[in-house]
Design a protein around this motif. Structure first.
Motif, mmCIF file in Angstrom:
data_model
loop_
_atom_site.group_PDB
_atom_site.id
_atom_site.type_symbol
_atom_site.label_atom_id
_atom_site.label_comp_id
_atom_site.label_asym_id
_atom_site.label_seq_id
_atom_site.Cartn_x
_atom_site.Cartn_y
_atom_site.Cartn_z
ATOM 1 N N TRP A 201 0.833 -1.209 0.000
ATOM 2 C CA TRP A 201 0.000 0.000 0.000
ATOM 3 C C TRP A 201 0.863 1.253 0.000
ATOM 4 N N GLY A 204 2.506 2.119 -3.182
ATOM 5 C CA GLY A 204 1.599 2.799 -4.087
ATOM 6 C C GLY A 204 1.437 4.269 -3.755
ATOM 7 N N TYR A 205 1.001 4.573 -2.536
ATOM 8 C CA TYR A 205 0.682 5.975 -2.241
ATOM 9 C C TYR A 205 1.910 6.863 -2.188
ATOM 10 N N THR A 207 4.678 6.424 -3.988
ATOM 11 C CA THR A 207 5.095 6.640 -5.370
ATOM 12 C C THR A 207 4.276 7.772 -5.984
ATOM 13 N N THR A 233 4.240 3.856 -14.069
ATOM 14 C CA THR A 233 3.719 3.988 -12.716
ATOM 15 C C THR A 233 2.341 3.356 -12.556
ATOM 16 N N LEU A 237 1.261 0.555 -9.934
ATOM 17 C CA LEU A 237 0.287 0.778 -8.866
ATOM 18 C C LEU A 237 -0.728 -0.349 -8.803
ATOM 19 N N PHE A 240 0.997 -3.193 -7.093
ATOM 20 C CA PHE A 240 1.146 -2.953 -5.656
ATOM 21 C C PHE A 240 -0.187 -3.158 -4.928
ATOM 22 N N TYR A 241 -1.238 -2.626 -5.507
ATOM 23 C CA TYR A 241 -2.528 -2.660 -4.835
ATOM 24 C C TYR A 241 -3.145 -4.054 -4.859
ATOM 25 N N PHE A 272 -8.782 1.575 -4.619
ATOM 26 C CA PHE A 272 -7.467 1.395 -5.251
ATOM 27 C C PHE A 272 -7.586 1.490 -6.776
ATOM 28 N N ALA A 276 -5.515 4.148 -9.168
ATOM 29 C CA ALA A 276 -4.551 3.721 -10.186
ATOM 30 C C ALA A 276 -4.986 4.098 -11.589
#
Length: 312
Positions: A201, A204-205, A207, A233, A237, A240-241, A272, A276
């Motif tokens: 998480w 993601g945030y 980045t 990116t 994301l 990642f999520y 999420f 993204a």
């Protein structure tokens, strides 16, 4: 130390204007309150949520709601330790901050707070954090103290790796382990899955957050996942999520908790996807708005935990 006008472009300061600090705080206290980021609650929200996840899921496993006392302690600790972390980061990064448009007006970089004064504030905030920690039980105290190594190393990561966001994930989500330990007196696999999901998480945030500084970071030689990923990116994301949702689902599956926990996880997955798929990495305002929206991620997952505890 004053901001260097040749390297710090005006107009993008990250210090809010017109906040409660400007309206109500005594002028002499304002730089210190800003140094601790007390006018920007998103940081302590993101630090607090993993603590509440750990304590909440442990309670839900017993079909109970989490202890309000524990939740309040974690709230106080998150505010204090987020302030301490920001102060330490600004001490270490004071020379870099003068060269980045968004950070050049921060209290230490601008000269409003001396390094000595900053260290004094840091010690005071750490003492508040310690006062909270010693009330959580032996296992939680040991686990909490272990996080200090991660905190101490974090400001240096951007100098040596393109993935300081991963290190921030290790640091910011440690509270999932502390929360579980405080509630149960031991560590458990569900806490580990919460922790790993939290790391994904944060990747993601943070980045998303780092895309605000990518031009300045490239100029001064500071690394970030935003620079590493670039136009890749958004698919990153998504990855990642997916990991975050998968790990948080696993945490509930092995606890086990009532199936209503999945309502929270499902709501998180929808949020999420919105983040993204709609992110504009070249729009600083959109990046900041998407980053701040992660407070709702924490709220949605914790709401699912509360529902599971109440209905289990």
């Amino acid at each position: 130390m004053n901001a260097n006008p040749e390297t710090a472009r005006p107009g993008r300061s990250d210090i809010p204007t017109g906040s409660w600090i400007d309206r109500y705080a005594a002028p002499g206290t304002r730089p210190f309150l800003r140094l601790a980021r007390l006018d920007r609650p998103i940081g302590w929200w993101l630090l607090m949520w993993p603590c509440w996840f750990g304590a909440g899921l442990a309670a839900a496993a017993a079909s109970e709601l989490p202890s309000p006392y524990l939740l309040v302690l974690f709230l106080i600790g998150a505010v204090a330790m987020r302030g301490a972390g920001c102060t330490y980061n600004d001490i270490v990064d004071r020379n870099i901050d003068t060269k980045v448009a968004r950070t050049a007006t921060r209290p230490i970089a601008s000269g409003a707070v001396s390094v000595r004064q900053a260290w004094m504030l840091l010690v005071g905030l750490c003492l508040i954090g310690l006062a909270v920690l010693v009330q959580l039980g032996t296992t939680a105290i040991i686990v909490g103290l272990a996080a200090l190594l991660l905190v101490a190393a974090y400001p240096f990561m951007k100098r040596i790796t393109y993935w300081p966001q991963a290190w921030l994930g290790l640091t910011f989500n440690w509270g999932a382990l502390v929360g579980w330990a405080a509630a149960t007196g031991e560590l458990g696999w569900p806490a580990l899955w919460l922790y790993i999901g939290g790391i994904a998480w944060t990747l993601g945030y943070d980045t998303i957050y780092a895309h605000q500084d990518k031009e300045d970071d490239a100029l001064i030689g500071v690394k970030s996942s935003a620079l590493k990923l670039g136009d890749k990116t958004q698919p990153a994301l998504v990855a990642f999520y997916i990991v975050a949702v998968g790990c948080w689902t696993a945490a509930g599956a092995i606890t086990p908790v009532h199936w209503t926990y999945l309502l929270g996880v499902g709501a998180v997955a929808v949020h999420f996807a919105w983040q993204a798929l709609t992110l504009d990495i070249n729009d600083h305002r959109d990046c900041l708005a998407k980053f701040k929206s992660n407070r709702f991620i924490g709220a949605l997952l914790f709401l699912g935990i509360l529902i599971a505890g109440a209905t289990g």
